[in-house]
Design a protein around this motif. Structure first.
Motif, PDB file in Angstrom:
ATOM      1  N   ALA A  21       2.530  14.185   6.833  1.00 40.34           N
ATOM      2  CA  ALA A  21       3.207  13.162   7.637  1.00 40.34           C
ATOM      3  C   ALA A  21       3.266  13.578   9.099  1.00 40.34           C
ATOM      4  CB  ALA A  21       4.618  12.920   7.097  1.00 40.34           C
ATOM      5  N   PHE A  22       3.508  14.870   9.348  1.00 38.22           N
ATOM      6  CA  PHE A  22       3.538  15.375  10.730  1.00 38.22           C
ATOM      7  C   PHE A  22       2.156  15.271  11.369  1.00 38.22           C
ATOM      8  CE2 PHE A  22       3.127  18.836  13.845  1.00 38.22           C
ATOM      9  CZ  PHE A  22       4.154  18.486  14.717  1.00 38.22           C
ATOM     10  N   ALA A  23       1.112  15.616  10.613  1.00 39.90           N
ATOM     11  CA  ALA A  23      -0.250  15.515  11.136  1.00 39.90           C
ATOM     12  C   ALA A  23      -0.608  14.069  11.472  1.00 39.90           C
ATOM     13  CB  ALA A  23      -1.251  16.089  10.129  1.00 39.90           C
ATOM     14  N   PHE A  24      -0.052  13.125  10.711  1.00 40.07           N
ATOM     15  CA  PHE A  24      -0.351  11.703  10.906  1.00 40.07           C
ATOM     16  C   PHE A  24       0.441  11.101  12.055  1.00 40.07           C
ATOM     17  CE2 PHE A  24       0.052   7.147   9.672  1.00 40.07           C
ATOM     18  CZ  PHE A  24      -1.301   6.830   9.573  1.00 40.07           C
ATOM     19  N   THR A  25       1.707  11.546  12.230  1.00 37.58           N
ATOM     20  CA  THR A  25       2.611  10.878  13.181  1.00 37.58           C
ATOM     21  C   THR A  25       3.103  11.771  14.317  1.00 37.58           C
ATOM     22  OG1 THR A  25       4.637  11.475  11.971  1.00 37.58           O
ATOM     23  CG2 THR A  25       3.492   9.454  11.290  1.00 37.58           C
ATOM     24  N   GLY A  26       3.045  13.112  14.127  1.00 48.07           N
ATOM     25  CA  GLY A  26       3.672  14.012  15.095  1.00 48.07           C
ATOM     26  C   GLY A  26       5.177  14.075  14.924  1.00 48.07           C
ATOM     27  N   ARG A  27       5.692  13.504  13.831  1.00 50.60           N
ATOM     28  CA  ARG A  27       7.128  13.500  13.541  1.00 50.60           C
ATOM     29  C   ARG A  27       7.345  14.021  12.119  1.00 50.60           C
ATOM     30  NH1 ARG A  27       8.569   7.348  14.913  1.00 50.60           N
ATOM     31  NH2 ARG A  27      10.731   8.070  14.849  1.00 50.60           N
ATOM     32  N   ARG A  28       8.607  14.330  11.797  1.00 52.14           N
ATOM     33  CA  ARG A  28       8.894  14.914  10.491  1.00 52.14           C
ATOM     34  C   ARG A  28       9.945  14.104   9.726  1.00 52.14           C
ATOM     35  NH1 ARG A  28       6.484  19.705   9.699  1.00 52.14           N
ATOM     36  NH2 ARG A  28       5.793  20.901  11.514  1.00 52.14           N
ATOM     37  N   GLY A  29       9.953  14.307   8.411  1.00 54.33           N
ATOM     38  CA  GLY A  29      10.989  13.736   7.569  1.00 54.33           C
ATOM     39  C   GLY A  29      11.153  12.235   7.713  1.00 54.33           C
ATOM     40  N   GLU A  30      12.400  11.817   7.875  1.00 52.13           N
ATOM     41  CA  GLU A  30      12.691  10.389   7.955  1.00 52.13           C
ATOM     42  C   GLU A  30      12.049   9.735   9.174  1.00 52.13           C
ATOM     43  OE1 GLU A  30      16.722   9.220   7.413  1.00 52.13           O
ATOM     44  OE2 GLU A  30      17.100  10.716   5.871  1.00 52.13           O
ATOM     45  N   ASP A  31      11.935  10.478  10.255  1.00 52.87           N
ATOM     46  CA  ASP A  31      11.292   9.925  11.454  1.00 52.87           C
ATOM     47  C   ASP A  31       9.828   9.610  11.175  1.00 52.87           C
ATOM     48  OD1 ASP A  31      13.632  10.123  12.887  1.00 52.87           O
ATOM     49  OD2 ASP A  31      13.125  12.056  13.786  1.00 52.87           O
ATOM     50  N   ALA A  32       9.156  10.508  10.454  1.00 54.30           N
ATOM     51  CA  ALA A  32       7.756  10.271  10.100  1.00 54.30           C
ATOM     52  C   ALA A  32       7.639   9.071   9.165  1.00 54.30           C
ATOM     53  CB  ALA A  32       7.157  11.516   9.446  1.00 54.30           C
ATOM     54  N   ALA A  33       8.533   8.991   8.178  1.00 48.35           N
ATOM     55  CA  ALA A  33       8.510   7.858   7.249  1.00 48.35           C
ATOM     56  C   ALA A  33       8.702   6.542   7.987  1.00 48.35           C
ATOM     57  CB  ALA A  33       9.589   8.042   6.183  1.00 48.35           C
ATOM     58  N   GLU A  34       9.607   6.552   8.970  1.00 50.37           N
ATOM     59  CA  GLU A  34       9.859   5.334   9.749  1.00 50.37           C
ATOM     60  C   GLU A  34       8.597   4.873  10.470  1.00 50.37           C
ATOM     61  OE1 GLU A  34      12.930   3.707  13.212  1.00 50.37           O
ATOM     62  OE2 GLU A  34      12.825   5.851  12.749  1.00 50.37           O
ATOM     63  N   GLU A  35       7.868   5.827  11.067  1.00 54.83           N
ATOM     64  CA  GLU A  35       6.652   5.436  11.783  1.00 54.83           C
ATOM     65  C   GLU A  35       5.554   4.970  10.834  1.00 54.83           C
ATOM     66  OE1 GLU A  35       3.288   7.275  14.797  1.00 54.83           O
ATOM     67  OE2 GLU A  35       5.376   7.901  15.000  1.00 54.83           O
ATOM     68  N   ILE A  36       5.381   5.686   9.699  1.00 51.49           N
ATOM     69  CA  ILE A  36       4.350   5.279   8.747  1.00 51.49           C
ATOM     70  C   ILE A  36       4.625   3.872   8.226  1.00 51.49           C
ATOM     71  CG2 ILE A  36       3.297   5.782   6.497  1.00 51.49           C
ATOM     72  CD1 ILE A  36       3.912   8.758   7.058  1.00 51.49           C
ATOM     73  N   ALA A  37       5.913   3.542   8.043  1.00 55.47           N
ATOM     74  CA  ALA A  37       6.286   2.220   7.525  1.00 55.47           C
ATOM     75  C   ALA A  37       6.032   1.093   8.516  1.00 55.47           C
ATOM     76  CB  ALA A  37       7.747   2.221   7.089  1.00 55.47           C
ATOM     77  N   THR A  38       5.705   1.419   9.768  1.00 56.46           N
ATOM     78  CA  THR A  38       5.297   0.368  10.699  1.00 56.46           C
ATOM     79  C   THR A  38       3.852  -0.053  10.452  1.00 56.46           C
ATOM     80  OG1 THR A  38       4.536   1.906  12.425  1.00 56.46           O
ATOM     81  CG2 THR A  38       6.877   1.265  12.454  1.00 56.46           C
TER      82      THR A  38
END
Length: 323
Positions: free
Chosen positions: A214-231
């Motif tokens: 998730a970090f490799a995909f978004t540059g964010r971790r945990g819930e923050d990464a999930a929030e971005e992926i869900a966009t």
């Protein structure tokens, strides 16, 4: 109940249990990664691990997930390619025995295999010789393969074959399927980020990623990464190991904590989490319940060696679901 079809590398896993990381350090690869290797490197690794205790089972990320879905009781099928050899025969017999419909094509090269070094702390480092599995291509697929199914599950290890994964996503959508993608490995995501971001936005409804992926995909971790992926997708699932998992839809978030269990081997943890989650989707339960089923499957598999659970464990999980 909805029907699930998976597509991925048809592999046989050869798991070697290590007391120390000495063999891994000597090979010079990062612990916890997945490396695609050629036949020469495969022979080198096999020599390095020859003294170690081994276990051989049918594997491959999507195949593990589809096997779990079938074991839980949903109708499931798998698309892949094997060679005309004993390894391919083992793979074919294994998935059929476990209730999966094998849609296996015949390749030219030897069947694929994955040498898995399991460290003392349960972390696994994978060296994958794809062989015939790598011969699966876009021209092998037809829309008719997907008709009659409701969910397509794609393993991220196919992402490097852009034409194949694009064709699978396009045909699945043409046939009206929900598409799920397991991101598979942080280095795969790093190397293919631009394509992955476009592919997810275009075709994928459910994304599975561990925290590093998730970090490799978004540059964010945990819930923050999930929030971005869900966009980009309807549902984002970020697995955080000992801290549980977070599931994010476009409107809501669910957090599932871990149960304290003894980790023996993390091989297949993500695959079996996806199996439980997608089984929940197939049953039509809430996303929180999907995550709980996924967690139960993942917690069971990390307490054993390899990505397959014995029948008594599947019976235990199913009895828990019906309680």
């Amino acid at each position: 109940m909805k029907k699930v079809i998976g597509i991925g590398n048809a592999l046989v896993d050869i798991l070697s249990m290590t007391e120390t990381d000495e063999a891994l350090c000597a090979l010079g690869y990062p612990k916890g990664s997945m490396q695609l290797i050629d036949e020469e490197v495969m022979r080198k690794i096999e020599r390095a691990v020859s003294p170690l205790e081994k276990r051989t089972v049918a594997g491959g990320s999507a195949a593990n997930t589809i096997n779990g879905i079938a074991k839980l009781g949903a109708e499931a099928a798998f698309i892949g390619k094997v060679g005309q050899d004993d390894v391919g025969g083992l793979f074919r017999r294994d998935i059929a025995t476990n209730g999966v419909r094998p849609l296996l094509l015949q390749g030219v090269r030897p069947s694929g295999r994955c040498n898995v070094l399991v460290s003392k702390d349960g972390e696994r480092t994978m060296f994958t010789y794809l062989g015939a599995a790598d011969e699966l291509c876009a021209d092998d697929l037809t829309v008719e393969m997907f008709r009659g199914y409701d969910i397509l599950h794609i393993e991220g290890y196919l992402v490097q074959n852009y034409g194949l994964i694009e064709a699978a996503g396009r045909m699945a959508k043409t046939a009206g399927l929900t598409v799920s993608l397991d991101m598979a490995s942080f280095n795969i995501v790093e190397e293919n980020r631009p394509f992955l971001r476009e592919f997810v936005g275009k075709y994928v409804d459910i994304v599975f990623a561990n925290e590093e992926e998730a970090f490799a995909f978004t540059g964010r971790r945990g819930e923050d990464a999930a929030e971005e992926i869900a966009t980009k997708s309807d549902i984002a699932v970020v697995k955080m190991g000992g801290r549980g998992s977070v599931v994010r839809s476009r409107e809501e978030v669910w957090r599932v904590g871990p149960n304290p269990v003894r980790c023996v081997d993390t091989t297949g943890a993500g695959d079996l989490y996806a199996a439980g989650f997608l089984y929940g989707v197939a049953r039509g339960v809430t996303l929180e319940e999907c995550a709980l089923i996924g967690s139960a499957c993942a917690e069971a598999v990390i307490q054993t060696v390899g990505a397959r659970l014995p029948d008594n464990e599947w019976a235990r999980i199913k009895s828990m679901l019906s309680a």
